[in-house]
Scaffold this motif. Structure first.
Motif, PDB file in Angstrom:
ATOM      1  N   GLY A  33       1.343   1.913  -6.244  1.00 22.91           N
ATOM      2  CA  GLY A  33       0.630   3.098  -5.792  1.00 22.91           C
ATOM      3  C   GLY A  33      -0.761   2.788  -5.286  1.00 22.91           C
ATOM      4  O   GLY A  33      -1.225   3.348  -4.291  1.00 22.91           O
ATOM      5  N   ALA A  34      -1.441   1.850  -5.962  1.00 21.84           N
ATOM      6  CA  ALA A  34      -2.809   1.506  -5.558  1.00 21.84           C
ATOM      7  C   ALA A  34      -2.830   0.865  -4.183  1.00 21.84           C
ATOM      8  O   ALA A  34      -3.748   1.107  -3.387  1.00 21.84           O
ATOM      9  N   VAL A  35      -1.841   0.048  -3.871  1.00 23.77           N
ATOM     10  CA  VAL A  35      -1.796  -0.612  -2.564  1.00 23.77           C
ATOM     11  C   VAL A  35      -1.306   0.340  -1.479  1.00 23.77           C
ATOM     12  O   VAL A  35      -1.721   0.232  -0.314  1.00 23.77           O
ATOM     13  N   ALA A  36      -0.447   1.278  -1.843  1.00 26.26           N
ATOM     14  CA  ALA A  36       0.111   2.192  -0.844  1.00 26.26           C
ATOM     15  C   ALA A  36      -0.959   3.075  -0.219  1.00 26.26           C
ATOM     16  O   ALA A  36      -0.894   3.392   0.972  1.00 26.26           O
ATOM     17  N   VAL A  37      -1.959   3.475  -1.001  1.00 24.91           N
ATOM     18  CA  VAL A  37      -2.996   4.384  -0.474  1.00 24.91           C
ATOM     19  C   VAL A  37      -3.769   3.744   0.672  1.00 24.91           C
ATOM     20  O   VAL A  37      -3.870   4.332   1.761  1.00 24.91           O
ATOM     21  N   GLY A  86      -5.810   3.596 -11.262  1.00 29.24           N
ATOM     22  CA  GLY A  86      -5.339   3.301  -9.916  1.00 29.24           C
ATOM     23  C   GLY A  86      -5.896   4.276  -8.900  1.00 29.24           C
ATOM     24  O   GLY A  86      -6.985   4.825  -9.063  1.00 29.24           O
ATOM     25  N   CYS A  87      -5.152   4.483  -7.815  1.00 29.87           N
ATOM     26  CA  CYS A  87      -5.552   5.404  -6.754  1.00 29.87           C
ATOM     27  C   CYS A  87      -4.743   6.689  -6.855  1.00 29.87           C
ATOM     28  O   CYS A  87      -3.609   6.686  -7.320  1.00 29.87           O
ATOM     29  N   THR A  88      -5.332   7.769  -6.395  1.00 30.60           N
ATOM     30  CA  THR A  88      -4.634   9.040  -6.361  1.00 30.60           C
ATOM     31  C   THR A  88      -4.177   9.348  -4.941  1.00 30.60           C
ATOM     32  O   THR A  88      -4.903   9.094  -3.969  1.00 30.60           O
ATOM     33  N   PHE A  89      -2.971   9.862  -4.812  1.00 30.40           N
ATOM     34  CA  PHE A  89      -2.471  10.277  -3.514  1.00 30.40           C
ATOM     35  C   PHE A  89      -2.993  11.655  -3.120  1.00 30.40           C
ATOM     36  O   PHE A  89      -2.793  12.091  -1.995  1.00 30.40           O
ATOM     37  N   ALA A  90      -3.673  12.334  -4.057  1.00 29.52           N
ATOM     38  CA  ALA A  90      -4.166  13.680  -3.767  1.00 29.52           C
ATOM     39  C   ALA A  90      -5.151  13.683  -2.603  1.00 29.52           C
ATOM     40  O   ALA A  90      -5.252  14.664  -1.867  1.00 29.52           O
ATOM     41  N   ALA A  91      -5.897  12.595  -2.437  1.00 27.75           N
ATOM     42  CA  ALA A  91      -6.924  12.539  -1.397  1.00 27.75           C
ATOM     43  C   ALA A  91      -6.445  11.873  -0.119  1.00 27.75           C
ATOM     44  O   ALA A  91      -7.234  11.732   0.826  1.00 27.75           O
ATOM     45  N   VAL A  92      -5.184  11.455  -0.050  1.00 28.78           N
ATOM     46  CA  VAL A  92      -4.725  10.710   1.123  1.00 28.78           C
ATOM     47  C   VAL A  92      -4.791  11.566   2.388  1.00 28.78           C
ATOM     48  O   VAL A  92      -5.345  11.142   3.413  1.00 28.78           O
ATOM     49  N   ILE A 145       1.527  17.556  -2.195  1.00 26.60           N
ATOM     50  CA  ILE A 145       1.005  16.252  -1.784  1.00 26.60           C
ATOM     51  C   ILE A 145       2.129  15.392  -1.220  1.00 26.60           C
ATOM     52  O   ILE A 145       1.997  14.771  -0.152  1.00 26.60           O
ATOM     53  N   GLY A 146       3.256  15.357  -1.923  1.00 24.68           N
ATOM     54  CA  GLY A 146       4.385  14.566  -1.442  1.00 24.68           C
ATOM     55  C   GLY A 146       4.922  15.056  -0.112  1.00 24.68           C
ATOM     56  O   GLY A 146       5.214  14.261   0.792  1.00 24.68           O
ATOM     57  N   VAL A 147       5.044  16.369   0.036  1.00 31.59           N
ATOM     58  CA  VAL A 147       5.552  16.934   1.287  1.00 31.59           C
ATOM     59  C   VAL A 147       4.607  16.629   2.442  1.00 31.59           C
ATOM     60  O   VAL A 147       5.039  16.319   3.561  1.00 31.59           O
ATOM     61  N   SER A 148       3.300  16.685   2.187  1.00 35.96           N
ATOM     62  CA  SER A 148       2.328  16.425   3.252  1.00 35.96           C
ATOM     63  C   SER A 148       2.384  14.980   3.734  1.00 35.96           C
ATOM     64  O   SER A 148       1.957  14.677   4.859  1.00 35.96           O
ATOM     65  N   LEU A 149       2.895  14.067   2.891  1.00 35.94           N
ATOM     66  CA  LEU A 149       2.985  12.657   3.267  1.00 35.94           C
ATOM     67  C   LEU A 149       4.323  12.299   3.904  1.00 35.94           C
ATOM     68  O   LEU A 149       4.514  11.155   4.322  1.00 35.94           O
ATOM     69  N   LEU A 150       5.239  13.259   4.003  1.00 31.97           N
ATOM     70  CA  LEU A 150       6.552  12.968   4.583  1.00 31.97           C
ATOM     71  C   LEU A 150       6.478  12.457   6.025  1.00 31.97           C
ATOM     72  O   LEU A 150       7.253  11.559   6.385  1.00 31.97           O
TER      73      LEU A 150
END
Length: 243
Positions: A33-37, A86-92, A145-150
């Protein structure tokens, strides 16, 4: 005869072998997750491979510093529990919007600084508001958050924007295979492995991608063995009201 008071499970220290295994589990669960951001943010901003690697290096460095603060504690900061930060996907999504609308990484840095200071000041107030955030609310936010990253995931699954074979069945098949591995490990593997289902999916997908000619390791051979993060590599933070 004096008796030793029982140790609460939260304060219990397992044997070294278990500590090493649990620590490795924590690192692996956090790493994917940390690298994916930075990959998502840097990819959306079309950074060069060298800058993308630098962004990942800086990301992991800050994750390590934050982990030490959380575990050891510093003044009023840190929960003083054995956790990986780690990193949060909330801010991606906000970071991608800020970075691709003219502000670039300096504007992202500036907004993160302001948001961090605001959260520090509002933490005592927000702690009293947690009762207004039941699982239904937090779960909905995570779903959004997940839907917005689709769209990002869809572009990656098709082969990456600009790829000559974008959208070809072989790319979609590899992505579907990785997804199946992740879901299978998450559902059927022991708990120790299910925690790192995403990382296992990436590793298995890579093992399959190499013999089928999906990969190019030319950039890996040219990369440095050690990456050092230096301040203001992408410029000094800038502060935009919209960001």
């Amino acid at each position: 005869m004096a008796t030793t008071a029982p140790v609460h499970p939260v304060d219990e220290v397992p044997p070294v072998r278990q500590l090493a295994a649990f620590g490795l589990q924590h690192v692996l669960a956090m790493y994917a997750g940390a690298v994916a951001v930075p990959l998502i943010v840097g990819g959306a901003m079309k950074l060069s491979p060298a800058d993308l690697a630098y962004l990942i290096t800086a990301d992991l460095l800050v994750c390590g510093i934050a982990t030490l603060i959380q575990c050891v504690g510093f003044w009023r900061f840190g929960v003083r529990l054995p956790i990986m930060q780690g990193c949060t996907f909330a801010a991606v999504s906000p970071m991608v919007l800020i970075g691709t609308t003219g502000g670039g990484l300096p504007a992202i840095y500036g907004s993160v600084i302001v948001a961090g200071l605001a959260i520090v000041l509002l933490a005592p107030v927000f702690g009293r508001l947690l009762r207004f955030f039941p699982p239904l609310v937090t779960g909905t936010v995570i779903l959004i958050i997940g839907v917005s990253l689709l769209p990002v995931a869809g572009n990656w699954a098709a082969g990456g924007v600009g790829a000559k074979d974008f959208g070809e069945p072989k790319n979609l098949a590899l992505a579907a295979f990785v997804l199946a591995v992740v879901l299978g490990v998450q559902r059927f593997a022991p708990a120790f492995l299910s925690r790192i289902a995403v990382l296992i999916g990436i590793a298995v997908g890579l093992a399959v991608a190499v013999p089928f000619g999906f990969t190019d390791f030319g950039g890996v051979g040219d990369a440095d063995w050690v990456g050092i993060s230096t301040p203001f590599h992408f410029g000094a933070p800038s502060f935009h009201a919209s960001a």
